[in-house]
Design a protein around this motif. Structure first.
Motif, mmCIF file in Angstrom:
data_model
loop_
_atom_site.group_PDB
_atom_site.id
_atom_site.type_symbol
_atom_site.label_atom_id
_atom_site.label_comp_id
_atom_site.label_asym_id
_atom_site.label_seq_id
_atom_site.Cartn_x
_atom_site.Cartn_y
_atom_site.Cartn_z
ATOM 1 N N ASP A 75 0.759 -1.078 0.371
ATOM 2 C CA ASP A 75 0.330 0.341 -0.621
ATOM 3 C C ASP A 75 1.297 1.044 0.095
ATOM 4 O O ASP A 75 1.151 1.534 1.243
ATOM 5 C CB ASP A 75 -0.555 -0.109 0.973
ATOM 6 C CG ASP A 75 -2.148 1.786 1.360
ATOM 7 O OD1 ASP A 75 -2.407 1.403 0.133
ATOM 8 O OD2 ASP A 75 -2.494 1.293 2.069
ATOM 9 N N ILE A 76 0.965 2.084 -1.280
ATOM 10 C CA ILE A 76 2.433 2.535 -1.247
ATOM 11 C C ILE A 76 2.021 4.383 -2.308
ATOM 12 O O ILE A 76 0.643 3.276 -3.311
ATOM 13 C CB ILE A 76 3.862 2.493 -1.335
ATOM 14 C CG1 ILE A 76 4.179 1.787 -3.106
ATOM 15 C CG2 ILE A 76 4.138 1.784 -0.679
ATOM 16 C CD1 ILE A 76 5.221 1.534 -3.332
ATOM 17 N N SER A 77 1.859 4.758 -2.834
ATOM 18 C CA SER A 77 1.498 6.068 -3.436
ATOM 19 C C SER A 77 2.526 6.755 -3.534
ATOM 20 O O SER A 77 3.701 7.507 -2.801
ATOM 21 C CB SER A 77 0.640 6.944 -2.291
ATOM 22 O OG SER A 77 -0.695 6.166 -2.346
ATOM 23 N N LEU A 78 2.916 7.190 -5.200
ATOM 24 C CA LEU A 78 4.082 7.688 -5.106
ATOM 25 C C LEU A 78 3.802 8.372 -7.032
ATOM 26 O O LEU A 78 2.518 8.877 -6.259
ATOM 27 C CB LEU A 78 4.823 6.507 -5.947
ATOM 28 C CG LEU A 78 5.447 5.294 -5.429
ATOM 29 C CD1 LEU A 78 6.081 4.869 -6.259
ATOM 30 C CD2 LEU A 78 6.698 6.452 -4.358
ATOM 31 N N ASP A 96 2.677 12.907 -14.199
ATOM 32 C CA ASP A 96 2.246 14.267 -14.618
ATOM 33 C C ASP A 96 1.935 14.929 -13.462
ATOM 34 O O ASP A 96 1.440 15.635 -12.470
ATOM 35 C CB ASP A 96 0.525 14.254 -14.634
ATOM 36 C CG ASP A 96 0.763 13.327 -16.050
ATOM 37 O OD1 ASP A 96 1.163 13.740 -17.161
ATOM 38 O OD2 ASP A 96 0.181 12.508 -16.506
ATOM 39 N N GLY A 97 2.563 14.587 -11.829
ATOM 40 C CA GLY A 97 2.950 15.016 -10.787
ATOM 41 C C GLY A 97 1.308 14.743 -10.357
ATOM 42 O O GLY A 97 1.062 15.525 -8.265
ATOM 43 N N LYS A 98 0.579 14.001 -10.676
ATOM 44 C CA LYS A 98 -0.589 12.995 -9.441
ATOM 45 C C LYS A 98 0.208 12.185 -8.752
ATOM 46 O O LYS A 98 0.860 11.139 -9.682
ATOM 47 C CB LYS A 98 -1.095 12.896 -10.451
ATOM 48 C CG LYS A 98 -1.731 13.799 -11.058
ATOM 49 C CD LYS A 98 -3.440 13.166 -12.356
ATOM 50 C CE LYS A 98 -3.445 15.054 -12.937
ATOM 51 N NZ LYS A 98 -4.566 14.409 -13.927
ATOM 52 N N MET A 99 -0.156 12.266 -7.172
ATOM 53 C CA MET A 99 -0.165 10.792 -6.777
ATOM 54 C C MET A 99 -1.027 9.626 -6.982
ATOM 55 O O MET A 99 -2.343 9.897 -7.107
ATOM 56 C CB MET A 99 -0.250 11.210 -5.367
ATOM 57 C CG MET A 99 0.602 12.230 -4.661
ATOM 58 S SD MET A 99 2.202 11.844 -4.732
ATOM 59 C CE MET A 99 2.261 10.099 -3.120
ATOM 60 N N VAL A 100 -0.176 8.834 -7.237
ATOM 61 C CA VAL A 100 -0.845 7.724 -7.617
ATOM 62 C C VAL A 100 -0.709 6.179 -6.211
ATOM 63 O O VAL A 100 0.244 5.769 -6.027
ATOM 64 C CB VAL A 100 -0.289 7.103 -8.874
ATOM 65 C CG1 VAL A 100 -1.308 5.137 -9.249
ATOM 66 C CG2 VAL A 100 -0.332 7.832 -10.220
ATOM 67 N N SER A 101 -1.879 5.999 -5.728
ATOM 68 C CA SER A 101 -1.930 4.123 -5.254
ATOM 69 C C SER A 101 -1.923 3.745 -6.344
ATOM 70 O O SER A 101 -3.137 3.451 -6.468
ATOM 71 C CB SER A 101 -3.190 5.190 -4.209
ATOM 72 O OG SER A 101 -2.812 3.934 -3.140
ATOM 73 N N LEU A 102 -1.132 2.778 -5.283
ATOM 74 C CA LEU A 102 -1.226 1.108 -6.112
ATOM 75 C C LEU A 102 -2.243 0.644 -5.706
ATOM 76 O O LEU A 102 -3.208 0.042 -6.781
ATOM 77 C CB LEU A 102 0.089 0.177 -5.954
ATOM 78 C CG LEU A 102 1.243 0.355 -6.716
ATOM 79 C CD1 LEU A 102 2.393 -0.243 -5.900
ATOM 80 C CD2 LEU A 102 1.368 0.859 -7.728
ATOM 81 N N THR A 103 -3.043 0.341 -4.073
ATOM 82 C CA THR A 103 -4.225 -0.463 -4.073
ATOM 83 C C THR A 103 -5.027 0.165 -4.797
ATOM 84 O O THR A 103 -6.208 -0.762 -4.239
ATOM 85 C CB THR A 103 -4.610 0.075 -1.957
ATOM 86 O OG1 THR A 103 -4.413 1.244 -2.439
ATOM 87 C CG2 THR A 103 -2.985 -0.720 -1.948
ATOM 88 N N ASN A 104 -5.251 1.284 -5.149
ATOM 89 C CA ASN A 104 -6.692 1.530 -6.142
ATOM 90 C C ASN A 104 -7.066 1.080 -7.607
ATOM 91 O O ASN A 104 -8.234 0.949 -7.831
ATOM 92 C CB ASN A 104 -6.246 3.407 -6.910
ATOM 93 C CG ASN A 104 -6.530 4.404 -5.751
ATOM 94 O OD1 ASN A 104 -6.785 3.665 -4.248
ATOM 95 N ND2 ASN A 104 -6.020 5.396 -6.131
ATOM 96 N N PHE A 105 -6.317 0.188 -7.743
ATOM 97 C CA PHE A 105 -5.876 -0.881 -8.855
ATOM 98 C C PHE A 105 -6.657 -2.247 -8.285
ATOM 99 O O PHE A 105 -6.417 -3.035 -8.990
ATOM 100 C CB PHE A 105 -4.555 -1.344 -9.575
ATOM 101 C CG PHE A 105 -4.016 0.387 -10.062
ATOM 102 C CD1 PHE A 105 -4.556 0.455 -11.029
ATOM 103 C CD2 PHE A 105 -3.293 1.524 -8.997
ATOM 104 C CE1 PHE A 105 -4.664 2.071 -12.038
ATOM 105 C CE2 PHE A 105 -3.051 2.272 -10.491
ATOM 106 C CZ PHE A 105 -3.524 3.001 -11.038
ATOM 107 N N LYS A 106 -6.913 -2.521 -6.964
ATOM 108 C CA LYS A 106 -7.281 -3.752 -6.604
ATOM 109 C C LYS A 106 -8.908 -3.433 -7.140
ATOM 110 O O LYS A 106 -8.905 -2.784 -7.726
ATOM 111 C CB LYS A 106 -7.571 -4.118 -5.012
ATOM 112 C CG LYS A 106 -7.639 -5.046 -4.775
ATOM 113 C CD LYS A 106 -7.668 -5.453 -3.434
ATOM 114 C CE LYS A 106 -8.103 -6.576 -2.425
ATOM 115 N NZ LYS A 106 -7.878 -6.298 -1.375
ATOM 116 N N GLY A 107 -8.514 -5.104 -7.357
ATOM 117 C CA GLY A 107 -10.021 -4.950 -8.510
ATOM 118 C C GLY A 107 -9.540 -5.130 -9.434
ATOM 119 O O GLY A 107 -10.393 -6.212 -10.652
#
Length: 149
Positions: A10-13, A17-28
């Protein structure tokens, strides 16, 4: 490296484009996360272009592709535009993702290792692959695993 069956960290980078992206948002949905040492180097460029050239196949399998390196989001933006990369590139200057995925360094710790992870729709590692100089195999292996879902 993370092993088969382990959960996606569960990390965000920051993306290109300078936006924060959380890997867990892709669950599913399936996810392919690949780590590479450096933007605009021969093998890394070939790897990124390989994922680009097969991106439609990844999309048909329901998967998103994310590339991660220690380079800045600004550097990622340049390479994404120049190479017309349709997927997300994440910047990991503090080695947050590298540590979370347990990626070993190469070349006496100077460069980050090259590794690919296929994550299933439940957020678990389904496959890992590491080969520092054979970037083409990462794409073939990932597609093969995705087609087995």
């Amino acid at each position: 490296m993370l092993n088969k069956g382990e959960l996606l960290p569960d990390i965000s980078l920051e993306d290109q484009d300078g936006k924060m992206v959380s890997l867990t948002n892709f669950k599913g949905q399936p996810l392919v996360v690949y780590f590479y040492p450096k933007d605009n180097t021969r093998v890394c460029t070939a790897q990124a272009c390989g994922f680009r050239d097969h991106y439609e196949e990844f999309q048909q399998a329901g998967a998103e592709v994310i590339g991660i390196s220690r380079d800045s989001s600004k550097s990622h933006k340049k390479v994404a535009n120049k190479r017309k990369l349709p997927f997300i590139l994440l910047s990991d200057p503090k080695k947050t993702a590298l540590s979370a995925f347990k990626i070993p360094s190469t070349l006496f710790g100077i460069l980050s290792g090259r590794a690919t992870f296929v994550i299933d729709k439940d957020g678990k590692v389904a496959h890992t692959f590491r080969a520092d100089f054979n970037a083409d195999q990462h794409i073939k292996q990932a597609l093969k695993v995705l087609k087995s879902f």
